[in-house]
Motif scaffolding. Sequence first.
Motif, PDB file in Angstrom:
ATOM      1  N   GLN A 328       0.824  -1.206   0.000  1.00  0.00           N
ATOM      2  CA  GLN A 328       0.000   0.000   0.000  1.00  0.00           C
ATOM      3  C   GLN A 328       0.861   1.258   0.000  1.00  0.00           C
ATOM      4  OE1 GLN A 328      -2.550  -0.302   3.433  1.00  0.00           O
ATOM      5  NE2 GLN A 328      -3.382  -2.284   2.814  1.00  0.00           N
ATOM      6  N   ALA A 329       1.966   1.228   0.726  1.00  0.00           N
ATOM      7  CA  ALA A 329       2.851   2.387   0.811  1.00  0.00           C
ATOM      8  C   ALA A 329       3.457   2.726  -0.547  1.00  0.00           C
ATOM      9  CB  ALA A 329       3.955   2.128   1.835  1.00  0.00           C
ATOM     10  N   ARG A 330       3.811   1.719  -1.320  1.00  0.00           N
ATOM     11  CA  ARG A 330       4.342   1.980  -2.656  1.00  0.00           C
ATOM     12  C   ARG A 330       3.289   2.656  -3.527  1.00  0.00           C
ATOM     13  NH1 ARG A 330       6.671  -3.111  -1.428  1.00  0.00           N
ATOM     14  NH2 ARG A 330       5.069  -4.291  -2.552  1.00  0.00           N
ATOM     15  N   VAL A 331       2.055   2.169  -3.394  1.00  0.00           N
ATOM     16  CA  VAL A 331       0.957   2.785  -4.153  1.00  0.00           C
ATOM     17  C   VAL A 331       0.765   4.231  -3.734  1.00  0.00           C
ATOM     18  CG1 VAL A 331      -1.544   2.750  -4.483  1.00  0.00           C
ATOM     19  CG2 VAL A 331      -0.242   0.620  -4.633  1.00  0.00           C
ATOM     20  N   VAL A 332       0.728   4.489  -2.424  1.00  0.00           N
ATOM     21  CA  VAL A 332       0.489   5.852  -1.943  1.00  0.00           C
ATOM     22  C   VAL A 332       1.610   6.795  -2.368  1.00  0.00           C
ATOM     23  CG1 VAL A 332       0.415   7.253   0.166  1.00  0.00           C
ATOM     24  CG2 VAL A 332      -1.052   5.253  -0.067  1.00  0.00           C
ATOM     25  N   GLY A 333       2.863   6.309  -2.355  1.00  0.00           N
ATOM     26  CA  GLY A 333       3.956   7.144  -2.844  1.00  0.00           C
ATOM     27  C   GLY A 333       3.735   7.555  -4.289  1.00  0.00           C
ATOM     28  N   ASN A 334       3.258   6.616  -5.112  1.00  0.00           N
ATOM     29  CA  ASN A 334       2.954   6.932  -6.513  1.00  0.00           C
ATOM     30  C   ASN A 334       1.821   7.935  -6.618  1.00  0.00           C
ATOM     31  OD1 ASN A 334       4.834   4.958  -7.115  1.00  0.00           O
ATOM     32  ND2 ASN A 334       3.313   3.396  -7.585  1.00  0.00           N
ATOM     33  N   VAL A 335       0.758   7.748  -5.815  1.00  0.00           N
ATOM     34  CA  VAL A 335      -0.410   8.618  -5.871  1.00  0.00           C
ATOM     35  C   VAL A 335      -0.041  10.043  -5.453  1.00  0.00           C
ATOM     36  CG1 VAL A 335      -2.677   9.067  -4.849  1.00  0.00           C
ATOM     37  CG2 VAL A 335      -2.061   6.748  -5.546  1.00  0.00           C
ATOM     38  N   ILE A 336       0.711  10.162  -4.373  1.00  0.00           N
ATOM     39  CA  ILE A 336       1.102  11.496  -3.904  1.00  0.00           C
ATOM     40  C   ILE A 336       1.937  12.217  -4.957  1.00  0.00           C
ATOM     41  CG2 ILE A 336       2.515  12.738  -2.213  1.00  0.00           C
ATOM     42  CD1 ILE A 336       1.701  10.582  -0.163  1.00  0.00           C
ATOM     43  N   SER A 337       2.901  11.503  -5.531  1.00  0.00           N
ATOM     44  CA  SER A 337       3.751  12.163  -6.535  1.00  0.00           C
ATOM     45  C   SER A 337       2.954  12.536  -7.776  1.00  0.00           C
ATOM     46  CB  SER A 337       4.927  11.262  -6.903  1.00  0.00           C
ATOM     47  OG  SER A 337       4.491  10.042  -7.472  1.00  0.00           O
ATOM     48  N   ALA A 338       1.981  11.701  -8.173  1.00  0.00           N
ATOM     49  CA  ALA A 338       1.148  12.040  -9.332  1.00  0.00           C
ATOM     50  C   ALA A 338       0.300  13.276  -9.052  1.00  0.00           C
ATOM     51  CB  ALA A 338       0.263  10.853  -9.689  1.00  0.00           C
ATOM     52  N   ARG A 339      -0.300  13.325  -7.884  1.00  0.00           N
ATOM     53  CA  ARG A 339      -1.125  14.487  -7.543  1.00  0.00           C
ATOM     54  C   ARG A 339      -0.287  15.748  -7.383  1.00  0.00           C
ATOM     55  NH1 ARG A 339      -5.238  11.110  -3.488  1.00  0.00           N
ATOM     56  NH2 ARG A 339      -6.767  10.616  -5.129  1.00  0.00           N
ATOM     57  N   ALA A 341       2.333  16.435  -9.041  1.00  0.00           N
ATOM     58  CA  ALA A 341       2.678  16.866 -10.400  1.00  0.00           C
ATOM     59  C   ALA A 341       1.447  17.178 -11.228  1.00  0.00           C
ATOM     60  CB  ALA A 341       3.505  15.780 -11.078  1.00  0.00           C
ATOM     61  N   GLU A 342       0.261  17.110 -10.601  1.00  0.00           N
ATOM     62  CA  GLU A 342      -1.016  17.327 -11.290  1.00  0.00           C
ATOM     63  C   GLU A 342      -1.156  16.404 -12.487  1.00  0.00           C
ATOM     64  OE1 GLU A 342      -1.258  21.514 -12.082  1.00  0.00           O
ATOM     65  OE2 GLU A 342      -1.679  21.991  -9.986  1.00  0.00           O
ATOM     66  N   ARG A 343      -0.726  15.158 -12.259  1.00  0.00           N
ATOM     67  CA  ARG A 343      -0.810  14.128 -13.283  1.00  0.00           C
ATOM     68  C   ARG A 343      -1.987  13.222 -12.964  1.00  0.00           C
ATOM     69  NH1 ARG A 343       3.963  12.147 -12.476  1.00  0.00           N
ATOM     70  NH2 ARG A 343       3.340  10.267 -11.335  1.00  0.00           N
ATOM     71  N   PRO A 344      -2.835  12.881 -13.931  1.00  0.00           N
ATOM     72  CA  PRO A 344      -3.976  11.990 -13.655  1.00  0.00           C
ATOM     73  C   PRO A 344      -3.507  10.637 -13.112  1.00  0.00           C
ATOM     74  CG  PRO A 344      -4.181  13.005 -15.819  1.00  0.00           C
ATOM     75  CD  PRO A 344      -2.797  13.305 -15.340  1.00  0.00           C
ATOM     76  N   LEU A 345      -4.293  10.087 -12.216  1.00  0.00           N
ATOM     77  CA  LEU A 345      -3.970   8.760 -11.696  1.00  0.00           C
ATOM     78  C   LEU A 345      -4.340   7.713 -12.724  1.00  0.00           C
ATOM     79  CD1 LEU A 345      -5.260   8.979  -8.008  1.00  0.00           C
ATOM     80  CD2 LEU A 345      -2.996   9.526  -8.909  1.00  0.00           C
ATOM     81  N   ASP A 346      -3.409   6.820 -12.989  1.00  0.00           N
ATOM     82  CA  ASP A 346      -3.647   5.735 -13.938  1.00  0.00           C
ATOM     83  C   ASP A 346      -3.944   4.472 -13.137  1.00  0.00           C
ATOM     84  OD1 ASP A 346      -3.724   3.831 -15.889  1.00  0.00           O
ATOM     85  OD2 ASP A 346      -1.811   4.366 -16.813  1.00  0.00           O
ATOM     86  N   THR A 347      -5.217   4.110 -13.068  1.00  0.00           N
ATOM     87  CA  THR A 347      -5.610   2.950 -12.257  1.00  0.00           C
ATOM     88  C   THR A 347      -5.231   1.631 -12.917  1.00  0.00           C
ATOM     89  OG1 THR A 347      -7.824   2.984 -13.240  1.00  0.00           O
ATOM     90  CG2 THR A 347      -7.499   4.190 -11.167  1.00  0.00           C
ATOM     91  N   ASN A 348      -4.774   1.667 -14.156  1.00  0.00           N
ATOM     92  CA  ASN A 348      -4.360   0.442 -14.836  1.00  0.00           C
ATOM     93  C   ASN A 348      -2.850   0.263 -14.864  1.00  0.00           C
ATOM     94  OD1 ASN A 348      -7.007  -0.417 -15.624  1.00  0.00           O
ATOM     95  ND2 ASN A 348      -7.003   1.226 -17.150  1.00  0.00           N
ATOM     96  N   ALA A 349      -2.120   1.255 -14.341  1.00  0.00           N
ATOM     97  CA  ALA A 349      -0.666   1.197 -14.390  1.00  0.00           C
ATOM     98  C   ALA A 349      -0.125   0.274 -13.309  1.00  0.00           C
ATOM     99  CB  ALA A 349      -0.085   2.603 -14.227  1.00  0.00           C
ATOM    100  N   TRP A 350       1.152  -0.076 -13.435  1.00  0.00           N
ATOM    101  CA  TRP A 350       1.815  -0.882 -12.421  1.00  0.00           C
ATOM    102  C   TRP A 350       3.208  -0.299 -12.213  1.00  0.00           C
ATOM    103  CZ3 TRP A 350       6.292  -3.554 -13.816  1.00  0.00           C
ATOM    104  CH2 TRP A 350       6.538  -3.650 -15.199  1.00  0.00           C
ATOM    105  N   GLY A 351       3.928  -0.837 -11.222  1.00  0.00           N
ATOM    106  CA  GLY A 351       5.291  -0.372 -10.961  1.00  0.00           C
ATOM    107  C   GLY A 351       5.315   1.070 -10.487  1.00  0.00           C
TER     108      GLY A 351
END
Length: 477
Positions: A328-339, A341-351
Amino acid sequence: MADQNEYDVVVLGAGPVGQTVADRSRAAGLTVALVERELVGGECSYWACIPSKAMLRPVAALGDAQRVDGARQAVTGQLDPAGVFGRRDHYTTDWNDSTQAAWVAGIGADLIRGHGRLEGPRRVAVETPDNQIVVLDARQAVVLCTGSRALLPDIPGIAEARPWTNRSATDSHTVPRRLAVVGGGAVGVEMATAWRSLGADVTLISRTPSLLPMMEPFVGPMVEKGLKDAGIDVRNGVSVSEMRRPDDDDPVTVRMDDGSTVTADEVLVAIGRQPLTDDIGLETVGLLPGSWLDVDDSCTVREIDGDWLYAIGDVNRRALLTHEGKYQARVVGNVISARAAERPLDTNAWGPHQATADRYAVPQVIFTGPEVGSVGLTAEQAERSGRRIRVVDVDMARVPGALLWADGYEGQARMVVDLDGEYLLGVTFVGPGIAELLHSATVAVAARVPIERLWHAVPSFPTISEVWLRLLEAYRG
């Protein structure tokens, strides 16, 4: 006078979960403050996963030797408690967190020691050990990774009994002559196994008719047999109604609701966990102190506007397991960095861009004798979800590779198959040496590998992994 500091991300809790989200956030170029009121490394490093498995590994190694003719003749005596405690103390670094604190500095995050509490949106106040207040403002996110603590029942005499929790059970340096373990879940059966092997007379008390009731029905009886074979007194279907310890040096009398009693020098209570959210300022953002935190699949707290508050690990109650919290922490790190950068969240992405935490395939190993491993749904859970399923069971004694582990190997394997999609919904193993087998099942369940493709994953001979071939043969019928 309070010091005030601004960061992109403020993380409450520097256990493995908090460290992981801090690391992922730093890798994205965000500034991070990591707040910890106890030891950097958290419950897992010092009082749960690491010390308990360090204690249980000698038990398993001795058991493996005793199950193999030719080796058992070379084994004399019992486990050496001093050696086991020394091994555990080594892996917990004697409860010294300097190495992990240095790791935090090494990733470029700031470690703030003290008790952190929310003080409204995007703000955390930290009460430091020297009674100062440090205020941290978060430009992007506050992440709650405060974990959980042992749940103690409200029964007469429990305060005077001074029961062990998982912490005492994993940091004690003396072996009680008699130990009562209350709780038939993972912590209860593991610690009963460990302390019995160290020489304690152990009684395990479980209010459920079978141990490990959340797992497949055959698991509990097999574990119970293993415990009894080790000399543990197992009492199922009874609840503790009272504890009595008249004086500090007296033994504890544990009374059950059927009128029976157990006398022990120490009592371990392992009936569940409760979230460490009662004193972290939840009321300042409209949440209930002491509650589990409801999150969406990005682990964003649902009841908070603005997508700035996240809860990961034990506090969101999705899976109270270190490996799932780090996922979950890896996911949240990705989500925070995307937000950020004002980048849309890609729910189909991985890594590096994965934005959702899946709950489909949660693996767990219980290190008893025999070991238990499971991932995905049980047959009952799958049926309740409305799926058409087929259950396939295999006696693991049929697997030629089992001869590497034990003479007279005893074990069981089950896979639950979705008949409409012909892929695996869940897998459970019980038996010596199955812990390292579980990841293959996790891959199959998480990836929904079609049964027809699993036939081409040929297991090596003779290994215990041949159970896959036996399961597929039984499925083909």
